[in-house]
Design a protein around this motif. Structure first.
Motif, PDB file in Angstrom:
ATOM      1  N   GLU A  50       0.817  -1.216   0.000  1.00  0.00           N
ATOM      2  CA  GLU A  50       0.000   0.000   0.000  1.00  0.00           C
ATOM      3  C   GLU A  50       0.847   1.261   0.000  1.00  0.00           C
ATOM      4  OE1 GLU A  50      -2.746  -0.531   3.228  1.00  0.00           O
ATOM      5  OE2 GLU A  50      -3.991  -1.894   2.040  1.00  0.00           O
ATOM      6  N   THR A  51       1.894   1.288   0.805  1.00  0.00           N
ATOM      7  CA  THR A  51       2.734   2.495   0.886  1.00  0.00           C
ATOM      8  C   THR A  51       3.931   2.429  -0.057  1.00  0.00           C
ATOM      9  OG1 THR A  51       4.153   1.603   2.638  1.00  0.00           O
ATOM     10  CG2 THR A  51       2.137   2.782   3.324  1.00  0.00           C
ATOM     11  N   LEU A  52       4.283   1.207  -0.496  1.00  0.00           N
ATOM     12  CA  LEU A  52       5.455   0.933  -1.340  1.00  0.00           C
ATOM     13  C   LEU A  52       6.769   1.306  -0.665  1.00  0.00           C
ATOM     14  CD1 LEU A  52       3.969   1.988  -4.770  1.00  0.00           C
ATOM     15  CD2 LEU A  52       4.107  -0.288  -3.783  1.00  0.00           C
ATOM     16  N   LYS A  53       6.758   1.324   0.650  1.00  0.00           N
ATOM     17  CA  LYS A  53       7.988   1.581   1.403  1.00  0.00           C
ATOM     18  C   LYS A  53       8.690   0.268   1.716  1.00  0.00           C
ATOM     19  CE  LYS A  53       6.571   5.906   3.256  1.00  0.00           C
ATOM     20  NZ  LYS A  53       6.673   6.872   4.275  1.00  0.00           N
ATOM     21  N   ALA A  54      10.016   0.303   1.674  1.00  0.00           N
ATOM     22  CA  ALA A  54      10.825  -0.877   1.985  1.00  0.00           C
ATOM     23  C   ALA A  54      10.643  -1.252   3.448  1.00  0.00           C
ATOM     24  CB  ALA A  54      12.285  -0.600   1.688  1.00  0.00           C
ATOM     25  N   GLU A  55      10.457  -2.549   3.694  1.00  0.00           N
ATOM     26  CA  GLU A  55      10.290  -3.048   5.057  1.00  0.00           C
ATOM     27  C   GLU A  55      11.447  -3.924   5.508  1.00  0.00           C
ATOM     28  OE1 GLU A  55       6.511  -5.038   5.224  1.00  0.00           O
ATOM     29  OE2 GLU A  55       5.502  -3.160   5.705  1.00  0.00           O
ATOM     30  N   ASP A  56      12.016  -4.676   4.571  1.00  0.00           N
ATOM     31  CA  ASP A  56      13.063  -5.616   4.962  1.00  0.00           C
ATOM     32  C   ASP A  56      13.873  -6.017   3.745  1.00  0.00           C
ATOM     33  OD1 ASP A  56      14.546  -7.274   6.605  1.00  0.00           O
ATOM     34  OD2 ASP A  56      12.830  -8.424   7.323  1.00  0.00           O
ATOM     35  N   ALA A  57      15.065  -6.513   3.986  1.00  0.00           N
ATOM     36  CA  ALA A  57      15.920  -7.084   2.940  1.00  0.00           C
ATOM     37  C   ALA A  57      16.391  -8.439   3.447  1.00  0.00           C
ATOM     38  CB  ALA A  57      17.103  -6.173   2.656  1.00  0.00           C
ATOM     39  N   LEU A  58      16.002  -9.487   2.731  1.00  0.00           N
ATOM     40  CA  LEU A  58      16.310 -10.849   3.152  1.00  0.00           C
ATOM     41  C   LEU A  58      17.527 -11.358   2.396  1.00  0.00           C
ATOM     42  CD1 LEU A  58      12.645 -12.147   2.976  1.00  0.00           C
ATOM     43  CD2 LEU A  58      13.802 -11.067   4.904  1.00  0.00           C
ATOM     44  N   THR A  59      18.461 -11.933   3.128  1.00  0.00           N
ATOM     45  CA  THR A  59      19.672 -12.468   2.518  1.00  0.00           C
ATOM     46  C   THR A  59      19.718 -13.973   2.735  1.00  0.00           C
ATOM     47  OG1 THR A  59      20.934 -12.043   4.526  1.00  0.00           O
ATOM     48  CG2 THR A  59      20.950 -10.311   2.859  1.00  0.00           C
ATOM     49  N   GLY A  60      20.608 -14.628   2.064  1.00  0.00           N
ATOM     50  CA  GLY A  60      20.748 -16.066   2.228  1.00  0.00           C
ATOM     51  C   GLY A  60      21.229 -16.737   0.955  1.00  0.00           C
ATOM     52  N   HIS A  61      20.869 -16.168  -0.193  1.00  0.00           N
ATOM     53  CA  HIS A  61      21.383 -16.697  -1.452  1.00  0.00           C
ATOM     54  C   HIS A  61      22.787 -16.150  -1.700  1.00  0.00           C
ATOM     55  CE1 HIS A  61      17.902 -18.817  -2.976  1.00  0.00           C
ATOM     56  NE2 HIS A  61      17.123 -17.792  -2.700  1.00  0.00           N
ATOM     57  N   ILE A  62      23.576 -16.882  -2.462  1.00  0.00           N
ATOM     58  CA  ILE A  62      24.901 -16.375  -2.844  1.00  0.00           C
ATOM     59  C   ILE A  62      24.968 -16.134  -4.346  1.00  0.00           C
ATOM     60  CG2 ILE A  62      26.140 -17.310  -0.863  1.00  0.00           C
ATOM     61  CD1 ILE A  62      26.989 -19.663  -2.634  1.00  0.00           C
ATOM     62  N   GLY A  63      23.789 -16.053  -4.965  1.00  0.00           N
ATOM     63  CA  GLY A  63      23.664 -15.728  -6.383  1.00  0.00           C
ATOM     64  C   GLY A  63      22.398 -14.917  -6.591  1.00  0.00           C
ATOM     65  N   ALA A  64      22.273 -14.315  -7.758  1.00  0.00           N
ATOM     66  CA  ALA A  64      21.104 -13.495  -8.084  1.00  0.00           C
ATOM     67  C   ALA A  64      19.815 -14.286  -7.882  1.00  0.00           C
ATOM     68  CB  ALA A  64      21.206 -13.012  -9.521  1.00  0.00           C
ATOM     69  N   VAL A  65      18.774 -13.602  -7.405  1.00  0.00           N
ATOM     70  CA  VAL A  65      17.468 -14.232  -7.170  1.00  0.00           C
ATOM     71  C   VAL A  65      16.625 -14.045  -8.426  1.00  0.00           C
ATOM     72  CG1 VAL A  65      15.424 -14.277  -5.704  1.00  0.00           C
ATOM     73  CG2 VAL A  65      17.660 -13.776  -4.700  1.00  0.00           C
ATOM     74  N   TYR A  66      16.449 -15.135  -9.187  1.00  0.00           N
ATOM     75  CA  TYR A  66      15.776 -15.076 -10.477  1.00  0.00           C
ATOM     76  C   TYR A  66      14.280 -15.337 -10.419  1.00  0.00           C
ATOM     77  CZ  TYR A  66      20.206 -14.753 -12.908  1.00  0.00           C
ATOM     78  OH  TYR A  66      21.419 -14.325 -13.369  1.00  0.00           O
ATOM     79  N   CYS A  67      13.789 -15.959  -9.356  1.00  0.00           N
ATOM     80  CA  CYS A  67      12.349 -16.208  -9.298  1.00  0.00           C
ATOM     81  C   CYS A  67      11.867 -16.243  -7.854  1.00  0.00           C
ATOM     82  CB  CYS A  67      11.981 -17.496 -10.019  1.00  0.00           C
ATOM     83  SG  CYS A  67      12.772 -18.967  -9.372  1.00  0.00           S
ATOM     84  N   ILE A  68      10.625 -15.815  -7.696  1.00  0.00           N
ATOM     85  CA  ILE A  68       9.942 -15.853  -6.402  1.00  0.00           C
ATOM     86  C   ILE A  68       8.515 -16.310  -6.671  1.00  0.00           C
ATOM     87  CG2 ILE A  68       9.144 -14.520  -4.412  1.00  0.00           C
ATOM     88  CD1 ILE A  68      11.318 -12.452  -5.075  1.00  0.00           C
ATOM     89  N   THR A  69       8.030 -17.233  -5.865  1.00  0.00           N
ATOM     90  CA  THR A  69       6.635 -17.647  -5.973  1.00  0.00           C
ATOM     91  C   THR A  69       6.044 -17.746  -4.573  1.00  0.00           C
ATOM     92  OG1 THR A  69       5.121 -19.176  -7.060  1.00  0.00           O
ATOM     93  CG2 THR A  69       7.031 -20.144  -5.961  1.00  0.00           C
ATOM     94  N   ILE A  70       4.744 -17.546  -4.502  1.00  0.00           N
ATOM     95  CA  ILE A  70       4.048 -17.545  -3.220  1.00  0.00           C
ATOM     96  C   ILE A  70       3.054 -18.696  -3.205  1.00  0.00           C
ATOM     97  CG2 ILE A  70       2.487 -16.225  -1.733  1.00  0.00           C
ATOM     98  CD1 ILE A  70       3.773 -13.695  -3.110  1.00  0.00           C
ATOM     99  N   ALA A  71       3.040 -19.434  -2.102  1.00  0.00           N
ATOM    100  CA  ALA A  71       2.094 -20.531  -1.914  1.00  0.00           C
ATOM    101  C   ALA A  71       1.615 -20.487  -0.468  1.00  0.00           C
ATOM    102  CB  ALA A  71       2.748 -21.872  -2.227  1.00  0.00           C
ATOM    103  N   GLY A  72       0.373 -20.103  -0.284  1.00  0.00           N
ATOM    104  CA  GLY A  72      -0.169 -20.001   1.072  1.00  0.00           C
ATOM    105  C   GLY A  72       0.540 -18.920   1.859  1.00  0.00           C
ATOM    106  N   ASN A  73       1.018 -19.277   3.041  1.00  0.00           N
ATOM    107  CA  ASN A  73       1.699 -18.298   3.881  1.00  0.00           C
ATOM    108  C   ASN A  73       3.223 -18.377   3.759  1.00  0.00           C
ATOM    109  OD1 ASN A  73       2.113 -20.705   5.228  1.00  0.00           O
ATOM    110  ND2 ASN A  73       1.719 -19.869   7.262  1.00  0.00           N
ATOM    111  N   ARG A  74       3.707 -18.980   2.683  1.00  0.00           N
ATOM    112  CA  ARG A  74       5.155 -19.086   2.434  1.00  0.00           C
ATOM    113  C   ARG A  74       5.483 -18.575   1.046  1.00  0.00           C
ATOM    114  NH1 ARG A  74       7.393 -24.485   5.259  1.00  0.00           N
ATOM    115  NH2 ARG A  74       6.075 -24.365   7.086  1.00  0.00           N
ATOM    116  N   PHE A  75       6.732 -18.179   0.894  1.00  0.00           N
ATOM    117  CA  PHE A  75       7.205 -17.896  -0.457  1.00  0.00           C
ATOM    118  C   PHE A  75       8.531 -18.601  -0.659  1.00  0.00           C
ATOM    119  CE2 PHE A  75       9.295 -14.446   1.819  1.00  0.00           C
ATOM    120  CZ  PHE A  75      10.517 -14.326   1.173  1.00  0.00           C
ATOM    121  N   TYR A  76       8.821 -18.869  -1.917  1.00  0.00           N
ATOM    122  CA  TYR A  76      10.014 -19.616  -2.292  1.00  0.00           C
ATOM    123  C   TYR A  76      10.797 -18.786  -3.292  1.00  0.00           C
ATOM    124  CZ  TYR A  76       7.204 -23.298  -0.247  1.00  0.00           C
ATOM    125  OH  TYR A  76       6.430 -24.040   0.610  1.00  0.00           O
TER     126      TYR A  76
END
Length: 85
Positions: A50-76
């Motif tokens: 709604e506000t388009l303000k940044a809330e968080d930055a998640l790290t953990g990959h050691i390469g570019a993140v090419y895809c994100i999908t959402i299923a229920g209350n999780r995302f991959y």
């Protein structure tokens, strides 16, 4: 930059300028009112839909993140590092 487009008129209604790296993927979690962006810089940025303000930055990959999908209350996320998280 991220651009928000109107689906009826195809006009750009908002541009989000940020220094969060090159964007390779996007996912919208309407139920949670979040916009997720995967970047070349190996992270996932979380924005309030709604506000388009940044809330968080998640790290953990050691390469570019090419895809994100959402299923229920999780995302991959899938990355150039050959992992799914």
């Amino acid at each position: 930059k991220k651009k928000i487009w109107d689906m009826k008129t195809f006009n750009c209604i908002k541009t989000i300028s940020c220094n969060y790296g090159s964007i390779y993927s996007l996912a919208v979690a309407t139920e949670y009112k979040k916009l997720l962006s995967g970047t070349y810089e190996n992270r996932i940025n979380v924005f309030d839909l709604e506000t388009l303000k940044a809330e968080d930055a998640l790290t953990g990959h050691i390469g570019a993140v090419y895809c994100i999908t959402i299923a229920g209350n999780r995302f991959y996320s899938g990355s150039y590092d050959s992992t799914i998280k």
